[in-house]
Design a protein around this motif. Structure first.
Motif, PDB file in Angstrom:
ATOM      1  N   HIS A 189       0.844  -1.190   0.000  1.00 24.06           N
ATOM      2  CA  HIS A 189       0.000   0.000   0.000  1.00 24.06           C
ATOM      3  C   HIS A 189       0.882   1.243   0.000  1.00 24.06           C
ATOM      4  O   HIS A 189       2.013   1.199   0.471  1.00 24.06           O
ATOM      5  N   HIS A 190       0.352   2.318  -0.530  1.00 21.55           N
ATOM      6  CA  HIS A 190       1.110   3.558  -0.640  1.00 21.55           C
ATOM      7  C   HIS A 190       0.357   4.693   0.051  1.00 21.55           C
ATOM      8  O   HIS A 190      -0.866   4.749  -0.017  1.00 21.55           O
ATOM      9  N   ALA A 191       1.102   5.539   0.740  1.00 24.67           N
ATOM     10  CA  ALA A 191       0.478   6.690   1.399  1.00 24.67           C
ATOM     11  C   ALA A 191       1.496   7.809   1.592  1.00 24.67           C
ATOM     12  O   ALA A 191       2.702   7.615   1.421  1.00 24.67           O
ATOM     13  N   THR A 192       0.978   8.974   1.927  1.00 22.43           N
ATOM     14  CA  THR A 192       1.812  10.117   2.283  1.00 22.43           C
ATOM     15  C   THR A 192       1.503  10.440   3.738  1.00 22.43           C
ATOM     16  O   THR A 192       0.346  10.368   4.157  1.00 22.43           O
ATOM     17  N   GLY A 193       2.534  10.744   4.519  1.00 26.72           N
ATOM     18  CA  GLY A 193       2.279  11.034   5.920  1.00 26.72           C
ATOM     19  C   GLY A 193       3.309  11.961   6.520  1.00 26.72           C
ATOM     20  O   GLY A 193       4.422  12.095   6.016  1.00 26.72           O
ATOM     21  N   LYS A 194       2.906  12.617   7.620  1.00 30.46           N
ATOM     22  CA  LYS A 194       3.813  13.483   8.363  1.00 30.46           C
ATOM     23  C   LYS A 194       4.245  12.730   9.614  1.00 30.46           C
ATOM     24  O   LYS A 194       3.404  12.189  10.340  1.00 30.46           O
ATOM     25  N   ILE A 195       5.549  12.703   9.851  1.00 30.51           N
ATOM     26  CA  ILE A 195       6.090  11.947  10.983  1.00 30.51           C
ATOM     27  C   ILE A 195       5.752  12.638  12.301  1.00 30.51           C
ATOM     28  O   ILE A 195       6.118  13.797  12.524  1.00 30.51           O
ATOM     29  N   ALA A 196       5.037  11.903  13.175  1.00 27.86           N
ATOM     30  CA  ALA A 196       4.666  12.428  14.492  1.00 27.86           C
ATOM     31  C   ALA A 196       5.662  11.968  15.550  1.00 27.86           C
ATOM     32  O   ALA A 196       5.899  12.661  16.533  1.00 27.86           O
ATOM     33  N   LYS A 197       6.262  10.755  15.342  1.00 31.33           N
ATOM     34  CA  LYS A 197       7.201  10.233  16.335  1.00 31.33           C
ATOM     35  C   LYS A 197       8.123   9.193  15.695  1.00 31.33           C
ATOM     36  O   LYS A 197       7.685   8.359  14.924  1.00 31.33           O
ATOM     37  N   VAL A 198       9.411   9.294  16.020  1.00 29.87           N
ATOM     38  CA  VAL A 198      10.376   8.280  15.604  1.00 29.87           C
ATOM     39  C   VAL A 198      10.801   7.539  16.868  1.00 29.87           C
ATOM     40  O   VAL A 198      11.354   8.139  17.782  1.00 29.87           O
ATOM     41  N   ASP A 199      10.480   6.240  16.932  1.00 31.05           N
ATOM     42  CA  ASP A 199      10.824   5.438  18.108  1.00 31.05           C
ATOM     43  C   ASP A 199      11.886   4.408  17.732  1.00 31.05           C
ATOM     44  O   ASP A 199      11.590   3.326  17.220  1.00 31.05           O
ATOM     45  N   GLY A 200      13.144   4.753  17.973  1.00 26.63           N
ATOM     46  CA  GLY A 200      14.264   3.895  17.619  1.00 26.63           C
ATOM     47  C   GLY A 200      14.402   2.675  18.522  1.00 26.63           C
ATOM     48  O   GLY A 200      15.062   1.709  18.161  1.00 26.63           O
ATOM     49  N   THR A 201      13.774   2.707  19.687  1.00 27.33           N
ATOM     50  CA  THR A 201      13.833   1.566  20.615  1.00 27.33           C
ATOM     51  C   THR A 201      12.876   0.464  20.169  1.00 27.33           C
ATOM     52  O   THR A 201      13.236  -0.706  20.108  1.00 27.33           O
ATOM     53  N   ALA A 202      11.648   0.859  19.835  1.00 27.49           N
ATOM     54  CA  ALA A 202      10.634  -0.117  19.406  1.00 27.49           C
ATOM     55  C   ALA A 202      10.651  -0.315  17.887  1.00 27.49           C
ATOM     56  O   ALA A 202       9.933  -1.161  17.365  1.00 27.49           O
ATOM     57  N   ASN A 203      11.505   0.470  17.181  1.00 28.66           N
ATOM     58  CA  ASN A 203      11.542   0.460  15.710  1.00 28.66           C
ATOM     59  C   ASN A 203      10.177   0.739  15.111  1.00 28.66           C
ATOM     60  O   ASN A 203       9.704   0.011  14.233  1.00 28.66           O
ATOM     61  N   MET A 204       9.553   1.785  15.632  1.00 32.11           N
ATOM     62  CA  MET A 204       8.236   2.184  15.158  1.00 32.11           C
ATOM     63  C   MET A 204       8.278   3.631  14.681  1.00 32.11           C
ATOM     64  O   MET A 204       9.065   4.442  15.172  1.00 32.11           O
ATOM     65  N   LEU A 205       7.417   3.898  13.703  1.00 30.99           N
ATOM     66  CA  LEU A 205       7.278   5.236  13.159  1.00 30.99           C
ATOM     67  C   LEU A 205       5.800   5.609  13.261  1.00 30.99           C
ATOM     68  O   LEU A 205       4.955   4.902  12.724  1.00 30.99           O
ATOM     69  N   THR A 206       5.497   6.686  14.004  1.00 29.82           N
ATOM     70  CA  THR A 206       4.112   7.133  14.100  1.00 29.82           C
ATOM     71  C   THR A 206       3.887   8.209  13.056  1.00 29.82           C
ATOM     72  O   THR A 206       4.647   9.175  12.981  1.00 29.82           O
ATOM     73  N   LEU A 207       2.872   8.004  12.224  1.00 27.42           N
ATOM     74  CA  LEU A 207       2.603   8.899  11.100  1.00 27.42           C
ATOM     75  C   LEU A 207       1.163   9.395  11.096  1.00 27.42           C
ATOM     76  O   LEU A 207       0.237   8.614  11.348  1.00 27.42           O
ATOM     77  N   ALA A 208       0.985  10.673  10.802  1.00 32.69           N
ATOM     78  CA  ALA A 208      -0.342  11.217  10.505  1.00 32.69           C
ATOM     79  C   ALA A 208      -0.475  11.075   8.996  1.00 32.69           C
ATOM     80  O   ALA A 208       0.037  11.900   8.246  1.00 32.69           O
ATOM     81  N   HIS A 209      -1.086   9.982   8.566  1.00 33.30           N
ATOM     82  CA  HIS A 209      -1.112   9.697   7.138  1.00 33.30           C
ATOM     83  C   HIS A 209      -2.437  10.073   6.470  1.00 33.30           C
ATOM     84  O   HIS A 209      -3.470  10.171   7.134  1.00 33.30           O
ATOM     85  N   GLY A 210      -2.356  10.269   5.170  1.00 34.38           N
ATOM     86  CA  GLY A 210      -3.536  10.583   4.369  1.00 34.38           C
ATOM     87  C   GLY A 210      -4.310   9.316   4.062  1.00 34.38           C
ATOM     88  O   GLY A 210      -3.989   8.248   4.576  1.00 34.38           O
ATOM     89  N   PRO A 211      -5.360   9.423   3.223  1.00 36.24           N
ATOM     90  CA  PRO A 211      -6.171   8.261   2.891  1.00 36.24           C
ATOM     91  C   PRO A 211      -5.358   7.165   2.196  1.00 36.24           C
ATOM     92  O   PRO A 211      -4.415   7.466   1.477  1.00 36.24           O
ATOM     93  N   VAL A 212      -5.705   5.924   2.461  1.00 28.13           N
ATOM     94  CA  VAL A 212      -5.078   4.781   1.788  1.00 28.13           C
ATOM     95  C   VAL A 212      -6.198   4.060   1.033  1.00 28.13           C
ATOM     96  O   VAL A 212      -6.982   3.313   1.617  1.00 28.13           O
TER      97      VAL A 212
END
Ligand code: CU
Length: 109
Positions: free
Chosen positions: A40-63
């Motif tokens: 799937h493809h989307a565009t998003g703004k990064i809200a949080k970079v979590d290097g410990t959990a290897n997670m990226l929180t994104l405010a993304h547009g419609p998918v």
């Protein structure tokens, strides 16, 4: 005469019924609806970079491929070194898949 009034009432209410139904279609798709191989493809703004959990929180547009509305959510990252290049507030184009339990980012442009 009474029958005609009833017909007019039903005709008048029909557009509302149609709108209520359109709302159902916009519900986020269940993870169980999607194949695990789909990308799937989307565009998003990064809200949080979590290097410990290897997670990226994104405010993304419609998918469109998942029937998702815009939302803020956390994604796993396939290549964890990717996180070093990313920072909060950055807007990215990205691709992701569902691995059976998590949504995983496979590519960032
Ligand atoms: Cu989402």
């Amino acid at each position: 005469m009474k029958r005609l009034n009833l017909f007019i009432l039903i005709a008048a209410l029909m557009p509302f019924a149609a709108v209520a139904h359109a709302g159902d279609i916009r519900e986020p798709a269940s993870p169980f609806d999607t194949g695990t191989s789909a990308t799937h493809h989307a565009t998003g703004k990064i809200a949080k970079v979590d290097g410990t959990a290897n997670m990226l929180t994104l405010a993304h547009g419609p998918v469109t491929t998942l029937n998702w509305p815009p939302m803020t959510m956390a994604f796993g990252v396939q290549n964890t070194r990717l996180l070093d290049k990313l920072s909060e507030g950055q807007t990215i184009d990205f691709e992701f898949t569902y691995d059976g339990s998590n949504y995983i980012i496979t590519e960032v442009q």
